[in-house]
Design a protein around this motif. Structure first.
Motif, PDB file in Angstrom:
ATOM      1  N   VAL A  24       2.001  -6.614 -11.512  1.00  0.00           N
ATOM      2  CA  VAL A  24       1.661  -5.412 -10.746  1.00  0.00           C
ATOM      3  C   VAL A  24       1.141  -5.803  -9.362  1.00  0.00           C
ATOM      4  CG1 VAL A  24       0.280  -3.302 -10.692  1.00  0.00           C
ATOM      5  CG2 VAL A  24       1.079  -4.214 -12.882  1.00  0.00           C
ATOM      6  N   LEU A  25       1.786  -5.300  -8.316  1.00  0.00           N
ATOM      7  CA  LEU A  25       1.415  -5.648  -6.944  1.00  0.00           C
ATOM      8  C   LEU A  25       0.224  -4.851  -6.427  1.00  0.00           C
ATOM      9  CD1 LEU A  25       4.988  -5.742  -5.328  1.00  0.00           C
ATOM     10  CD2 LEU A  25       3.568  -7.700  -5.986  1.00  0.00           C
ATOM     11  N   HIS A  26       0.002  -3.669  -6.990  1.00  0.00           N
ATOM     12  CA  HIS A  26      -1.042  -2.745  -6.525  1.00  0.00           C
ATOM     13  C   HIS A  26      -0.808  -2.314  -5.097  1.00  0.00           C
ATOM     14  CE1 HIS A  26      -3.547  -2.812 -10.109  1.00  0.00           C
ATOM     15  NE2 HIS A  26      -3.166  -4.064 -10.232  1.00  0.00           N
ATOM     16  N   GLY A  27       0.410  -1.827  -4.841  1.00  0.00           N
ATOM     17  CA  GLY A  27       0.722  -1.291  -3.535  1.00  0.00           C
ATOM     18  C   GLY A  27       2.009  -1.867  -2.980  1.00  0.00           C
ATOM     19  N   THR A  28       2.313  -1.491  -1.752  1.00  0.00           N
ATOM     20  CA  THR A  28       3.473  -2.033  -1.061  1.00  0.00           C
ATOM     21  C   THR A  28       3.048  -2.421   0.339  1.00  0.00           C
ATOM     22  OG1 THR A  28       4.008   0.241  -0.476  1.00  0.00           O
ATOM     23  CG2 THR A  28       5.303  -0.745  -2.253  1.00  0.00           C
ATOM     24  N   ILE A  29       3.826  -3.303   0.938  1.00  0.00           N
ATOM     25  CA  ILE A  29       3.537  -3.690   2.316  1.00  0.00           C
ATOM     26  C   ILE A  29       3.746  -2.459   3.198  1.00  0.00           C
ATOM     27  CG2 ILE A  29       4.265  -5.157   4.234  1.00  0.00           C
ATOM     28  CD1 ILE A  29       5.211  -7.195   2.082  1.00  0.00           C
ATOM     29  N   SER A  30       2.728  -2.089   3.931  1.00  0.00           N
ATOM     30  CA  SER A  30       2.810  -0.880   4.748  1.00  0.00           C
ATOM     31  C   SER A  30       1.949  -1.074   5.989  1.00  0.00           C
ATOM     32  CB  SER A  30       2.318   0.307   3.908  1.00  0.00           C
ATOM     33  OG  SER A  30       2.275   1.466   4.688  1.00  0.00           O
ATOM     34  N   PRO A  31       2.549  -1.648   7.038  1.00  0.00           N
ATOM     35  CA  PRO A  31       1.771  -1.985   8.238  1.00  0.00           C
ATOM     36  C   PRO A  31       1.044  -0.777   8.817  1.00  0.00           C
ATOM     37  CG  PRO A  31       3.995  -2.898   8.361  1.00  0.00           C
ATOM     38  CD  PRO A  31       3.970  -1.975   7.183  1.00  0.00           C
ATOM     39  N   LEU A  32       1.646   0.410   8.714  1.00  0.00           N
ATOM     40  CA  LEU A  32       1.009   1.603   9.280  1.00  0.00           C
ATOM     41  C   LEU A  32      -0.319   1.907   8.586  1.00  0.00           C
ATOM     42  CD1 LEU A  32       3.967   4.052   9.927  1.00  0.00           C
ATOM     43  CD2 LEU A  32       2.545   2.869  11.601  1.00  0.00           C
ATOM     44  N   ASP A  33      -0.411   1.583   7.274  1.00  0.00           N
ATOM     45  CA  ASP A  33      -1.660   1.812   6.549  1.00  0.00           C
ATOM     46  C   ASP A  33      -2.528   0.559   6.546  1.00  0.00           C
ATOM     47  OD1 ASP A  33      -0.782   4.404   5.801  1.00  0.00           O
ATOM     48  OD2 ASP A  33       0.490   3.489   4.278  1.00  0.00           O
ATOM     49  N   GLY A  34      -2.104  -0.437   7.303  1.00  0.00           N
ATOM     50  CA  GLY A  34      -2.874  -1.671   7.378  1.00  0.00           C
ATOM     51  C   GLY A  34      -2.800  -2.521   6.121  1.00  0.00           C
ATOM     52  N   ILE A  35      -1.727  -2.346   5.338  1.00  0.00           N
ATOM     53  CA  ILE A  35      -1.583  -3.138   4.119  1.00  0.00           C
ATOM     54  C   ILE A  35      -0.528  -4.219   4.333  1.00  0.00           C
ATOM     55  CG2 ILE A  35      -1.052  -3.102   1.644  1.00  0.00           C
ATOM     56  CD1 ILE A  35      -1.932  -0.160   1.653  1.00  0.00           C
ATOM     57  N   GLY A  36      -0.982  -5.446   4.398  1.00  0.00           N
ATOM     58  CA  GLY A  36      -0.078  -6.585   4.544  1.00  0.00           C
ATOM     59  C   GLY A  36       0.073  -7.290   3.214  1.00  0.00           C
ATOM     60  N   PRO A  37       0.868  -8.353   3.162  1.00  0.00           N
ATOM     61  CA  PRO A  37       1.111  -9.094   1.914  1.00  0.00           C
ATOM     62  C   PRO A  37      -0.178  -9.606   1.265  1.00  0.00           C
ATOM     63  CG  PRO A  37       2.614  -9.807   3.643  1.00  0.00           C
ATOM     64  CD  PRO A  37       1.635  -8.897   4.283  1.00  0.00           C
TER      65      PRO A  37
END
Lengths: 199, 199
Positions: free
Chosen positions: B107-120
């Motif tokens: 389980v990754l707990h999210g996806t890479i989403s630069p707009l939401d500030g979520i990186g790898p």
């Protein structure tokens, strides 16, 4: 199912038991709780137990309160000669929001509904009669919902009160302010016509 | 507003803070809790705290569990050479319901989403690479959601894994079983065409 996390399932079940919450929403809410800081869950939990423990019925108007007698019933500024009879505490909230009504309330906690096995004895009608007994109340406003059960309950109570010589009124029927005549049902429109006023 | 019952308001506020619950629904749920036996509220409250306290991430697959390692990861019957990578624990639930998949999960707990500030680095990608390091895994199924972020995350992880010589697959796109072609969007239909099989 192999994926079976006991405490998570229990939380989903608890959410699912709430009215209007289905399985999917219950799952989403439970996962949301797990994603939040521990303090959030604890605060929610204590709000549940505190509300259930501390909130009970006012010994006068039967509305919900944390005290023996609610702040409305004890407020000396309010007009003690008028009682507005409503079905549930939510209606009191709605009336109070208008900031127009200055009298007292009486909450019936339901309507007479023979199909659901609810007769006059299941409602707080006896408590209302007790409040009216000392003659200080001059007017009772019947503000039950404009439904068949609400009407029946209002007329049942009116018949009980009438011999006491107290003025009994009912909320006016009519078109809602800001509404469009196009969407008014014909019963409401008929009542609005009947209740028309000179301008 | 005169009608202000502290513990009741607090409960309404707590309900209102949940996602997709508005003011009216929150009020209805709070009043419902007050109308139920005390035990119901207490059970709900303890479900909240227990779930938040006991449920945490599995030290292998990062899914939710009450144990150190979740029952799926410790189940000797499951195929340890396949790992299905998903965005959240809900996806694991959905896969397990099919009773078809016999491998493990991650389980990754999210996806890479630069707009939401979520990186790898905010995702459990490092933990996945650690699991793949010993060479026992032969296939990684990328089962992130078919969204832009899900696709981007899948291809990012694929690029990391490729040098390790592990087979990487992606869930098939196509029309949903039981669906009506009339309601299929053209992108999905194009993918269904591209992925057509001989019968």
């Amino acid at each position: 199912m192999a994926y079976n996390v006991g405490p998570l399932n229990e939380l989903i079940t608890q959410f699912e038991r709430l009215p209007s919450i289905g399985r999917k929403t219950a799952q989403r809410l439970a996962f949301y709780i797990l994603s939040q800081p521990k303090e959030r869950a604890e605060r929610f939990a204590s709000a549940l137990t505190e509300a259930r423990e501390k909130v009970h019925l006012c010994d006068k108007c039967q509305c919900l309160t944390e005290f023996d007698t609610c702040p409305i019933c004890t407020d000396e500024q309010r007009d003690r000669s008028t009682i507005c009879v409503v079905e549930d505490p939510k209606a009191v909230m709605v009336f109070e929001k208008t900031q127009e009504y200055k009298g007292l309330y009486h909450v019936l906690h339901g309507t007479i509904s023979p199909l659901d096995g609810i007769g006059p004895d299941q409602l707080k009608i006896k408590e209302l009669m007790t409040r009216l007994a000392d003659g200080s109340v001059k007017e009772v406003i019947m503000a039950t919902n404009p439904t068949v059960e609400g009407e029946a309950t209002a007329s049942y109570i009116s018949r009980l009160i009438k011999p006491m010589g107290i003025r009994i009124t009912r909320l006016a029927y009519g078109i809602p302010v800001g509404g469009d005549l196009e969407y008014a049902d014909s019963v409401t429109l008929t009542r609005a016509l009947e209740g028309r006023n000179d301008i």
